[in-house]
Every structure is written in C-alpha cells, then in structure tokens.
Design a protein around this motif. Structure first.
Motif, mmCIF file in Angstrom:
data_model
loop_
_atom_site.group_PDB
_atom_site.id
_atom_site.type_symbol
_atom_site.label_atom_id
_atom_site.label_comp_id
_atom_site.label_asym_id
_atom_site.label_seq_id
_atom_site.Cartn_x
_atom_site.Cartn_y
_atom_site.Cartn_z
ATOM 1 N N SER A 1 0.915 -1.203 0.054
ATOM 2 C CA SER A 1 -0.066 -0.048 0.011
ATOM 3 C C SER A 1 0.890 1.158 -0.086
ATOM 4 O O SER A 1 1.903 1.076 0.456
ATOM 5 N N TYR A 2 0.362 2.386 -0.587
ATOM 6 C CA TYR A 2 0.936 3.716 -0.504
ATOM 7 C C TYR A 2 1.455 4.183 0.848
ATOM 8 O O TYR A 2 2.392 4.862 0.998
ATOM 9 N N GLY A 3 0.457 3.970 1.627
ATOM 10 C CA GLY A 3 0.397 4.590 3.089
ATOM 11 C C GLY A 3 1.586 3.799 3.793
ATOM 12 O O GLY A 3 2.461 4.615 4.244
ATOM 13 N N TYR A 4 1.835 2.418 3.440
ATOM 14 C CA TYR A 4 2.945 1.840 4.174
ATOM 15 C C TYR A 4 4.203 2.176 3.586
ATOM 16 O O TYR A 4 5.228 2.273 4.129
ATOM 17 N N ARG A 5 4.393 2.396 2.346
ATOM 18 C CA ARG A 5 5.512 2.909 1.617
ATOM 19 C C ARG A 5 5.814 4.099 2.153
ATOM 20 O O ARG A 5 6.827 4.455 2.428
ATOM 21 N N LEU A 6 5.121 4.991 2.361
ATOM 22 C CA LEU A 6 5.472 6.534 2.902
ATOM 23 C C LEU A 6 5.896 6.263 4.243
ATOM 24 O O LEU A 6 6.674 7.016 4.635
ATOM 25 N N VAL A 7 5.206 5.574 4.988
ATOM 26 C CA VAL A 7 5.642 5.438 6.605
ATOM 27 C C VAL A 7 6.985 4.936 6.584
ATOM 28 O O VAL A 7 7.703 5.349 7.467
ATOM 29 N N ASN A 8 7.307 4.016 5.795
ATOM 30 C CA ASN A 8 8.669 3.398 5.935
ATOM 31 C C ASN A 8 9.780 4.342 5.384
ATOM 32 O O ASN A 8 10.721 4.380 5.733
ATOM 33 N N LEU A 9 9.338 4.809 4.117
ATOM 34 C CA LEU A 9 10.582 5.793 3.529
ATOM 35 C C LEU A 9 10.539 7.072 4.277
ATOM 36 O O LEU A 9 11.696 7.304 4.727
ATOM 37 N N ILE A 10 9.693 7.617 4.072
ATOM 38 C CA ILE A 10 9.511 9.044 4.895
ATOM 39 C C ILE A 10 9.593 8.950 6.317
ATOM 40 O O ILE A 10 10.487 9.820 6.951
ATOM 41 N N GLY A 11 9.022 8.006 6.932
ATOM 42 C CA GLY A 11 9.103 7.879 8.422
ATOM 43 C C GLY A 11 10.630 7.478 8.886
ATOM 44 O O GLY A 11 10.942 8.393 9.921
ATOM 45 N N ASN A 12 10.956 6.756 8.192
ATOM 46 C CA ASN A 12 12.431 6.412 8.867
ATOM 47 C C ASN A 12 13.450 7.545 8.557
ATOM 48 O O ASN A 12 14.356 7.584 9.170
ATOM 49 N N VAL A 13 13.343 8.487 7.501
ATOM 50 C CA VAL A 13 14.097 9.597 7.404
ATOM 51 C C VAL A 13 13.554 10.612 8.673
ATOM 52 O O VAL A 13 14.579 11.187 9.290
ATOM 53 N N ALA A 14 12.441 11.070 8.480
ATOM 54 C CA ALA A 14 11.803 12.117 9.291
ATOM 55 C C ALA A 14 12.189 11.886 10.845
ATOM 56 O O ALA A 14 12.603 12.718 11.377
ATOM 57 N N VAL A 15 11.976 10.712 11.442
ATOM 58 C CA VAL A 15 12.098 10.336 12.858
ATOM 59 C C VAL A 15 13.300 10.779 13.251
ATOM 60 O O VAL A 15 13.814 11.154 14.340
ATOM 61 N N PHE A 16 14.507 10.585 12.459
ATOM 62 C CA PHE A 16 15.733 10.892 12.837
ATOM 63 C C PHE A 16 16.432 12.304 12.548
ATOM 64 O O PHE A 16 17.608 12.494 13.062
ATOM 65 N N VAL A 17 15.548 12.988 11.880
ATOM 66 C CA VAL A 17 16.079 14.396 11.585
ATOM 67 C C VAL A 17 16.533 15.241 12.887
ATOM 68 O O VAL A 17 17.560 15.739 13.085
ATOM 69 N N PRO A 18 15.658 15.042 13.940
ATOM 70 C CA PRO A 18 15.955 15.828 15.265
ATOM 71 C C PRO A 18 17.241 15.439 15.957
ATOM 72 O O PRO A 18 17.990 16.256 16.704
ATOM 73 N N PHE A 19 17.652 14.113 15.692
ATOM 74 C CA PHE A 19 18.949 13.935 16.178
ATOM 75 C C PHE A 19 20.230 14.427 15.438
ATOM 76 O O PHE A 19 20.968 14.715 16.100
ATOM 77 N N GLY A 20 19.886 14.723 14.292
ATOM 78 C CA GLY A 20 21.078 15.454 13.499
ATOM 79 C C GLY A 20 21.245 16.965 14.039
ATOM 80 O O GLY A 20 21.988 17.487 13.794
ATOM 81 N N ILE A 21 19.933 17.447 14.403
ATOM 82 C CA ILE A 21 19.990 18.719 15.177
ATOM 83 C C ILE A 21 20.488 18.671 16.596
ATOM 84 O O ILE A 21 21.281 19.621 17.103
ATOM 85 N N LEU A 22 19.840 17.846 17.298
ATOM 86 C CA LEU A 22 19.964 17.851 18.842
ATOM 87 C C LEU A 22 21.309 17.216 19.173
ATOM 88 O O LEU A 22 22.097 17.751 20.294
ATOM 89 N N LEU A 23 21.978 16.125 18.813
ATOM 90 C CA LEU A 23 23.095 15.618 19.075
ATOM 91 C C LEU A 23 24.319 16.526 19.207
ATOM 92 O O LEU A 23 25.147 16.496 20.100
ATOM 93 N N PRO A 24 24.397 17.181 18.073
ATOM 94 C CA PRO A 24 25.568 18.032 18.038
ATOM 95 C C PRO A 24 25.476 19.232 18.922
ATOM 96 O O PRO A 24 26.358 19.932 19.546
ATOM 97 N N LEU A 25 24.245 19.580 19.414
ATOM 98 C CA LEU A 25 24.113 20.646 20.362
ATOM 99 C C LEU A 25 24.537 20.311 21.773
ATOM 100 O O LEU A 25 25.028 21.011 22.430
ATOM 101 N N VAL A 26 24.333 18.921 21.932
ATOM 102 C CA VAL A 26 24.412 18.384 23.224
ATOM 103 C C VAL A 26 25.947 18.038 23.431
ATOM 104 O O VAL A 26 26.471 18.092 24.384
ATOM 105 N N LYS A 27 26.561 17.170 22.421
ATOM 106 C CA LYS A 27 27.718 16.602 22.368
ATOM 107 C C LYS A 27 28.606 17.321 21.420
ATOM 108 O O LYS A 27 28.425 17.084 20.346
ATOM 109 N N GLY A 28 29.408 18.192 22.105
ATOM 110 C CA GLY A 28 30.414 18.896 21.104
ATOM 111 C C GLY A 28 31.135 18.341 20.301
ATOM 112 O O GLY A 28 31.527 18.629 19.069
ATOM 113 N N LYS A 29 31.537 17.039 20.443
ATOM 114 C CA LYS A 29 32.423 16.240 19.829
ATOM 115 C C LYS A 29 31.869 15.778 18.438
ATOM 116 O O LYS A 29 32.329 15.232 17.434
#
Length: 142
Positions: free
Chosen positions: A59-87
């Motif tokens: 189904s298209y819904g399943y495709r979107l959840v897996n493709l976009i969801g797996n990307v979108a859910v990890f975007v905040p880590f790319g922002i927050l981790l460098p802010l929290v851990k300088g290394k």
C-alpha cells in the motif's frame, strides 16, 4: 551554547530518544513473536527498491510510512546531538555515533522478535540525521 539552552536540548533529546525507542519496540501494535524466525535484510537498497516498485501490492501508506518515516524520525537527532555533545559537530563523528546506535537498535529489534534488521532502515535513518545536521548548520550560519 549557553547553559540553559544546552539543558533544554539535553532534555528534549532524552525524551525524544525515549519516544523513538518506544516506537521501535512497542508502538504501532508491535508484539513479540518469539516463535518466528529472525527477519533481516543485509542487501543495501533492496527494501527501498521494493517500495518504489508500484506493482508489488504494498500500500502507498505503508510505503510512505517506511520511506519518509524512517528519514523524518531521525532528523531531530542530527540537530540535537551536535548541540548536546560538542564532539559530534563533525559529520563523520555524528555518522559513526548514530550509525552505531541505529545498528544496535536494529539488531535488538530482530533479536527481540519485535521487528526486523534492515540495512535500508539504517541508511534511511542516517539520511534523516544528515538532513538534521544540514538544517542545524544552515540555522547557525544565519
């Protein structure tokens, strides 16, 4: 970063990471199936290609959840981790750090029988981290 902001970023990272772990192991109606076989995909882009094949009945819904969801859910880590851990302000270090953690979580999903290990999930999650990192860099340059 100023101390109150760093504390706020740490708290946000802590609670967001907890939510992601919940989604990966309990959410979305996941129930362990200890009798079932271990499920895994070690072939890069296999699952991603499957989602782009429109004739496979997924189904298209399943495709979107897996493709976009797996990307979108990890975007905040790319922002927050460098802010929290300088290394982790280096894209290479951030990639190695998050890649290791995603690898561990994917293995645990498979071993606990609440999901599968999919190398494509790792790639999509890292793409999300990189997008978040780019957003953070763009915000800092302005």
């Amino acid at each position: 970063m100023k101390q109150p902001r760093r504390i706020g970023a740490r708290l946000l990272l802590f609670f967001y990471a907890g939510a992601v772990i919940y989604w990966m192991f309990i959410g979305f109606g996941r129930t362990p199936d200890p009798e079932g076989p271990l499920q895994y995909n070690l072939e890069p882009l296999r699952t991603i290609k499957l989602y782009f094949n429109l004739d496979n009945g997924v189904s298209y819904g399943y495709r979107l959840v897996n493709l976009i969801g797996n990307v979108a859910v990890f975007v905040p880590f790319g922002i927050l981790l460098p802010l929290v851990k300088g290394k982790l302000r280096s894209i290479v270090r951030l990639t190695l750090y998050t890649g290791l953690w995603v690898l561990i979580l994917e293995c645990l999903q498979m071993l606990l029988h609440v999901g599968s290990f999919d190398i494509d999930d790792l790639l999509l999650n890292l793409l999300g981290v990189w997008i978040g990192y780019i957003v953070l860099r763009l915000m800092r340059w302005k």
